[in-house]
Design a protein around this motif. Structure first.
Motif, mmCIF file in Angstrom:
data_model
loop_
_atom_site.group_PDB
_atom_site.id
_atom_site.type_symbol
_atom_site.label_atom_id
_atom_site.label_comp_id
_atom_site.label_asym_id
_atom_site.label_seq_id
_atom_site.Cartn_x
_atom_site.Cartn_y
_atom_site.Cartn_z
ATOM 1 N N ILE A 152 100.936 150.031 95.551
ATOM 2 C CA ILE A 152 101.370 149.405 96.381
ATOM 3 C C ILE A 152 102.816 150.096 97.066
ATOM 4 C CG2 ILE A 152 102.904 147.022 97.160
ATOM 5 C CD1 ILE A 152 101.467 145.478 95.277
ATOM 6 N N VAL A 153 103.378 150.713 96.316
ATOM 7 C CA VAL A 153 104.792 151.360 96.589
ATOM 8 C C VAL A 153 104.119 152.575 97.510
ATOM 9 C CG1 VAL A 153 106.845 152.651 96.337
ATOM 10 C CG2 VAL A 153 106.441 150.321 95.507
ATOM 11 N N PRO A 154 103.433 153.601 96.732
ATOM 12 C CA PRO A 154 103.068 154.704 97.446
ATOM 13 C C PRO A 154 102.144 154.495 98.768
ATOM 14 C CG PRO A 154 102.683 154.925 95.185
ATOM 15 C CD PRO A 154 102.924 153.412 95.398
ATOM 16 N N LEU A 155 101.593 153.286 98.941
ATOM 17 C CA LEU A 155 100.783 152.811 100.015
ATOM 18 C C LEU A 155 101.813 152.860 101.306
ATOM 19 C CD1 LEU A 155 98.274 151.899 101.525
ATOM 20 C CD2 LEU A 155 98.846 149.663 100.599
ATOM 21 N N LEU A 156 102.595 151.873 100.994
ATOM 22 C CA LEU A 156 103.522 151.513 101.877
ATOM 23 C C LEU A 156 104.401 152.606 102.451
ATOM 24 C CD1 LEU A 156 104.698 148.307 100.785
ATOM 25 C CD2 LEU A 156 103.270 148.469 102.519
ATOM 26 N N ILE A 157 104.602 153.749 101.486
ATOM 27 C CA ILE A 157 105.206 155.046 102.151
ATOM 28 C C ILE A 157 104.636 156.095 102.584
ATOM 29 C CG2 ILE A 157 107.257 154.418 100.439
ATOM 30 C CD1 ILE A 157 106.340 156.468 98.749
ATOM 31 N N THR A 158 103.589 155.924 102.433
ATOM 32 C CA THR A 158 102.390 157.173 102.715
ATOM 33 C C THR A 158 101.352 156.890 103.922
ATOM 34 O OG1 THR A 158 100.849 156.991 100.998
ATOM 35 C CG2 THR A 158 102.909 158.513 100.618
ATOM 36 N N ALA A 159 101.111 155.541 104.167
ATOM 37 C CA ALA A 159 99.992 155.108 105.003
ATOM 38 C C ALA A 159 100.372 155.762 106.447
ATOM 39 C CB ALA A 159 99.937 153.700 105.194
ATOM 40 N N PRO A 160 99.469 156.238 107.057
ATOM 41 C CA PRO A 160 99.645 156.834 108.326
ATOM 42 C C PRO A 160 100.499 155.767 109.359
ATOM 43 C CG PRO A 160 97.354 157.489 107.580
ATOM 44 C CD PRO A 160 98.087 156.375 106.666
ATOM 45 N N SER A 161 101.167 156.357 110.241
ATOM 46 C CA SER A 161 101.839 155.361 111.091
ATOM 47 C C SER A 161 101.083 155.217 112.368
ATOM 48 C CB SER A 161 103.317 156.239 111.374
ATOM 49 O OG SER A 161 104.146 156.172 110.172
ATOM 50 N N ASN A 162 101.195 154.226 112.876
ATOM 51 C CA ASN A 162 100.576 154.051 114.142
ATOM 52 C C ASN A 162 101.668 153.634 115.327
ATOM 53 O OD1 ASN A 162 98.861 153.196 116.619
ATOM 54 N ND2 ASN A 162 97.563 151.807 115.268
ATOM 55 N N ASN A 163 101.728 154.854 116.192
ATOM 56 C CA ASN A 163 102.713 154.869 117.158
ATOM 57 C C ASN A 163 102.121 154.581 118.642
ATOM 58 O OD1 ASN A 163 104.530 155.557 115.029
ATOM 59 N ND2 ASN A 163 104.059 157.644 115.294
ATOM 60 N N VAL A 203 110.171 161.290 97.502
ATOM 61 C CA VAL A 203 111.330 161.981 96.555
ATOM 62 C C VAL A 203 111.642 160.805 95.390
ATOM 63 C CG1 VAL A 203 113.413 162.868 96.125
ATOM 64 C CG2 VAL A 203 111.960 163.853 97.919
ATOM 65 N N THR A 204 112.156 159.642 96.201
ATOM 66 C CA THR A 204 112.497 158.314 95.420
ATOM 67 C C THR A 204 111.433 157.915 94.334
ATOM 68 O OG1 THR A 204 114.099 157.785 97.097
ATOM 69 C CG2 THR A 204 113.581 156.021 95.460
ATOM 70 N N THR A 205 110.288 157.835 95.011
ATOM 71 C CA THR A 205 109.004 157.586 93.874
ATOM 72 C C THR A 205 108.863 158.417 93.017
ATOM 73 O OG1 THR A 205 108.104 156.517 96.163
ATOM 74 C CG2 THR A 205 106.741 156.875 94.185
ATOM 75 N N GLU A 237 109.830 159.050 105.062
ATOM 76 C CA GLU A 237 108.768 159.461 104.083
ATOM 77 C C GLU A 237 109.086 160.145 102.948
ATOM 78 O OE1 GLU A 237 105.276 160.287 106.690
ATOM 79 O OE2 GLU A 237 104.759 158.299 107.171
ATOM 80 N N ILE A 238 109.712 161.421 103.326
ATOM 81 C CA ILE A 238 110.251 162.540 102.483
ATOM 82 C C ILE A 238 111.056 161.942 101.625
ATOM 83 C CG2 ILE A 238 111.278 164.756 101.959
ATOM 84 C CD1 ILE A 238 110.218 165.768 104.750
ATOM 85 N N LEU A 239 111.845 161.017 102.114
ATOM 86 C CA LEU A 239 112.969 160.400 101.264
ATOM 87 C C LEU A 239 112.397 159.396 100.175
ATOM 88 C CD1 LEU A 239 115.803 159.724 103.520
ATOM 89 C CD2 LEU A 239 116.043 161.560 101.882
ATOM 90 N N THR A 279 114.369 149.612 101.336
ATOM 91 C CA THR A 279 115.108 149.875 102.575
ATOM 92 C C THR A 279 114.289 150.933 103.460
ATOM 93 O OG1 THR A 279 117.117 149.483 101.660
ATOM 94 C CG2 THR A 279 117.238 150.723 103.655
ATOM 95 N N LEU A 280 113.748 152.022 102.801
ATOM 96 C CA LEU A 280 113.097 153.075 103.395
ATOM 97 C C LEU A 280 111.707 152.473 104.118
ATOM 98 C CD1 LEU A 280 113.774 156.037 101.194
ATOM 99 C CD2 LEU A 280 114.724 155.628 103.408
ATOM 100 N N ILE A 281 111.212 151.765 103.337
ATOM 101 C CA ILE A 281 109.718 150.934 103.532
ATOM 102 C C ILE A 281 110.135 150.050 104.862
ATOM 103 C CG2 ILE A 281 107.945 149.663 102.971
ATOM 104 C CD1 ILE A 281 108.442 150.690 100.127
ATOM 105 N N PHE A 282 111.027 149.251 104.857
ATOM 106 C CA PHE A 282 111.469 148.243 105.988
ATOM 107 C C PHE A 282 111.724 148.909 107.243
ATOM 108 C CE2 PHE A 282 114.548 145.980 108.231
ATOM 109 C CZ PHE A 282 113.821 144.924 108.388
ATOM 110 N N ILE A 283 112.374 150.237 107.043
ATOM 111 C CA ILE A 283 112.711 150.992 108.334
ATOM 112 C C ILE A 283 111.412 151.499 108.713
ATOM 113 C CG2 ILE A 283 113.905 152.878 108.864
ATOM 114 C CD1 ILE A 283 116.100 152.607 107.192
#
Length: 815
Positions: free
Chosen positions: A383-394, A419-421, A414-416, A327-331
């Motif tokens: 894979i999971v750490p990549l998707l939650i920590t990769a720099p965002s392009n805004n 923590v979940t990871t 990202e913090i949530l 859910t967090l990665i999707f958002i």
């Protein structure tokens, strides 16, 4: 002050993560240091012991041929052997040292993964890069799929290979920013060590090319370059990426070509893997294994079924963690650009670790075979750490205020997710600890079996022998003693002061097979030998050998021939949890039930006199398994719910003669006289049983023996240029007019194979128009030095089989 800051930076970004990763590994696998060798460990250590005593020809053979010259495997791993040699020179047969090596290599592999990812993400910013690299390495270090690679010494091929695999990648990535050719040399040498330890590392050139293609800025970046443009992979064209990938990976492609040439010269094949009946069995259900989701489900939920059970709280915790992370990665991905280049690299990495598993793709319910998935856990951990920590392009947000708000929201997400990871890492550590317990207990079993065997051997007079049944083969998915040769090696130097193996007659498979099965003909012949002074069975609860009473020679010879035991209506006891059942009046025994169960009082049946149960069955459902259990004088429990005898029932609305062999299971002989039999049918069936009886194998199975060669304690006859003289006797088989001798393909084993696979395993057949006599099989029949199995069938006047297939005889041919 700058010096202090530099020290703090090194401490926080390198030393501290390395220490935490080390702690994670020791928390997961520290108990392994107190365990003992299992299964293949004994053979490999005994092999290197011979090399260390001066038999250098065996060392050379591993560079010029297959690993340890194992007949059923075509693998080329000389560097793996060197690791055993180094350990043996230091630790001899102290298992602690071998497990310490495994653990240290796992720690080194986790640290190398951390360093590699830090190098690849150095442009992300220190904190983001550190989080990504550490979480990935922590998930890898705590993977519940690693138990078989760590606590099974022979599983070290994966760890050693993976360490040098990652070291090679690290060197090539580091080389891109310097002109240090030493890094290039170390990278090439590391690749060779990796691929000569485990073939899975052969995907390294493709991964290096993939790194260059998907992350070209890593390899084209100057040390002083820090601009955003320098870090943007999208500014490279496809042609530039392909050119860079080719240039960077060229040394490894060249090495790969040389490797395959050497491999072909050594093995005669470019592929290899399991051969003989083992390889054929794996290939026969290849499509089924690859088209089911069972293995993928076990990778996602790596819980040993025998440890955690079918309904485990850990499965719920993992499910919740995955849902939260998804859910967090999707958002996050809805609000920023996907890291497409990294994801492309991850897909490639996963594929290069999966393709080499084409033959062995499967995970058992107790995670059997998890060691084959060791390399796959590397990209999966990223894979999971990549998707939650990769720099965002805004860049798509137009106003600064909106960007600031979005960045704040993404930071919370990202913090949530981090923590979940982190919680997922802690859960993985706990699961791994529990998954590893069976392996620790398995080592305790082998050590106890070794000590108990030594004690028995010392108490046995010279020239006398003991028969052993039920050697421990596995414990909740953990290997213990694979086969007969493993026990022989375990009972000889360097694990014992002298060779005790020849004191024992065993009935385990020669390599891999159905450990619950036994060659009944050989078993009864061995017990009639005057040199046999004891029959023992392993007790996995007390960790000792229990002595069993020896049957009389009259029972073993079967003279006079045992009469069939006919079951009458009054012998039948119906037992079920439902009330919708009855015994049909007359001769038939009928059960109509939503449950299952037909218990049969057997009146203290002597298991040595009867081998088969026969009955006619009419079922109102299609073919379904039928299970048979038994209870004896020595136990109050049914034997054996874990390894039942089973067969296939009949077609709908038809009557079929069912014959099930009981005596090819060693447990048939270890419970004393049989007091009860139980037939179990699948739930919901309507069945009708008639003409139930127990009969001796003498009525159904011809006897064969090799006349011109001695048999060893494993049941193997060594034959050579004179071929084999086969004595056969089918005089007690009704309607037998001729004997058909079947000879298997090289290194194919017939024990326990279904009829279809048995036919595929037969190399040639010889028909002799007699029911008793001696038949010569020329050495030319055996096409190459290998193991072969011989079995026999009785034929009637028309050439139709009228008997069961005999227990196979194993010969070792060497011309």
């Amino acid at each position: 002050m700058p010096e202090l800051n530099a020290r703090t930076y090194v401490l926080a970004t390198y030393f501290l993560p390395a220490c935490v990763l080390t702690c994670i590994v020791f928390i997961c696998f520290g108990r392994t240091l107190g365990s003992y060798f299992v299964a293949d460990d004994f053979g490999q250590i005994c092999y290197v012991a011979g090399i260390c005593k001066g038999n250098l020809s065996e060392l050379i053979s591993n560079f010029t041929g297959a690993y340890m010259q194992i007949p059923v495997m075509q693998i080329y791993r000389p560097c793996l052997l060197l690791s055993f040699i180094f350990d043996y020179l230091i630790w001899h047969t102290n298992a602690f040292g071998y497990f310490l090596t495994n653990i240290l290599f796992l720690i080194g592999t986790a640290i190398m993964l951390y360093l590699l990812l830090r190098k690849l993400t150095r442009y992300w910013g220190n904190n983001r890069s550190l989080l990504f690299s550490f979480l990935s390495a922590a998930l890898f270090a705590s993977s519940p799929l690693h138990c078989e690679s760590i606590s099974f010494v022979s599983g070290r091929d994966n760890i050693i290979s993976a360490f040098f695999y990652l070291l090679a990648l690290y060197c090539f990535v580091s080389k891109s920013n310097t002109k240090n050719n030493k890094l290039l040399l170390v990278g090439i040498v590391s690749f060779w060590i990796a691929v000569l330890s485990k073939e899975t590392a052969i995907g390294l050139p493709l991964i290096l090319a993939g790194l260059s293609f998907f992350l070209p800025h890593i390899f084209n970046q100057q040390p002083e370059a820090t601009s955003a443009l320098t870090h943007n992979a999208d500014r490279y064209s496809i042609q530039e990426r392909l050119r860079l990938a080719f240039i960077v990976s060229l040394p490894l492609w060249f090495s790969t070509i040389i490797y395959f040439l050497i491999r072909f010269l050594a093995l005669g094949t470019f592929t290899g893997g399991y051969t003989g009946s083992i390889g054929a069995g794996l290939m026969s259900n290849l499509v089924k294994r690859w088209t089911t989701l069972d293995t993928i489900f076990k990778i996602i939920f790596p819980l040993n079924l025998e440890v955690f059970g079918a309904a485990s709280d850990y499965k719920t915790i993992l499910s919740i963690s995955y849902i939260i992370l998804a859910t967090l990665i999707f958002i996050k991905l809805l609000s920023s650009k996907w890291p497409s280049n990294w994801l492309g690299l991850m897909i490639l990495w996963v594929l290069t670790t999966i393709v080499p598993l084409y033959q062995v793709w499967a995970l058992g319910n107790s995670l059997e075979g998890a060691r084959f998935f060791f390399f796959l856990t590397i990209p999966l951990a990223i894979i999971v750490p990549l998707l939650i920590t990769a720099p965002s392009n805004n860049s798509h947000i137009s106003t600064n205020t909106s960007k600031t708000m979005l960045q704040a929201e993404l930071r919370i997400i990202e913090i949530l997710a981090v923590v979940t990871t982190g919680i997922l890492v802690l859960v993985s550590i706990n699961i791994t600890q529990k998954n590893n317990i069976p392996w620790v207990h398995a080592g305790k079993q082998t050590e106890a079996c070794l000590l108990a065997g030594q004690k028995l051997a010392k108490l046995t007079d010279p020239g006398k022998k003991l028969v052993l049944l039920g050697l421990p083969s596995e414990k909740e998915g953990a290997h213990i003693i694979y086969n007969g040769p493993t026990f022989n090696v375990m009972m000889s130097p360097p694990f014992c002061e002298m060779d005790y193996g020849t004191k024992f007659i065993t009935f385990e498979p020669l390599f891999y097979g159905f450990t619950e099965l036994i060659n009944t003909q050989r078993f009864k012949e061995v017990l009639s030998d005057p040199s046999i002074v004891g029959l023992f069975v392993w007790n996995e609860n007390t960790l000792t050998f229990d002595q069993l009473p020896m049957p009389s020679n009259q029972v073993l010879t079967g003279l006079p021939l045992s009469r069939p035991m006919i079951f009458k209506k009054n012998d039948i006891l119906i037992a079920s949890l439902t009330s919708t059942m009855w015994v049909k009046e007359g001769k038939a025994h009928q059960v109509l039930t939503d449950d299952y169960g037909l218990l049969n009082a057997a009146s203290n049946l002597d298991p040595y006199q009867y081998d088969f149960i026969e009955f006619t069955l009419k079922a109102l459902l299609p073919k379904e398994p039928i299970f048979i259990f038994w209870k004896g004088e020595r136990t109050l429990n049914w034997c054996d719910y874990k390894h039942p005898v089973h067969t296939v029932g009949c077609n709908a609305s038809s009557t079929t003669n069912i014959r099930i062999r009981l005596s090819d299971h060693w447990r048939w002989f270890t419970q004393g006289n049989i007091t009860q039999l139980q037939l179990e049918f699948m739930p919901g069936q309507s069945i009708e049983i008639n003409n139930m009886r127990l009969i001796s194998a003498k009525e159904l199975i011809p006897k064969i023996n090799i006349a011109n060669a001695p048999v060893n304690n494993l049941g193997v006859y060594a034959i050579g240029k004179d071929g084999a003289w086969v004595d056969f006797d089918a005089g007690t088989i009704r309607n037998c007019k001729a004997i058909q001798i079947e000879i298997s393909k090289p290194n194919y084993f017939l024990d326990g194979l279904p009829e279809k696979e048995t036919k595929n395993a037969i190399m040639t057949t010889i028909v002799h128009p007699s029911v008793k006599g001696r038949l010569h099989i020329s050495s030319n029949t055996f096409i190459s030095p290998a193991y072969y199995q011989l079995s026999a069938l009785c034929l009637d006047q028309s050439g139709t089989p009228v008997s069961e297939r005999s227990d196979p005889i194993t010969v070792s041919f060497n011309n």
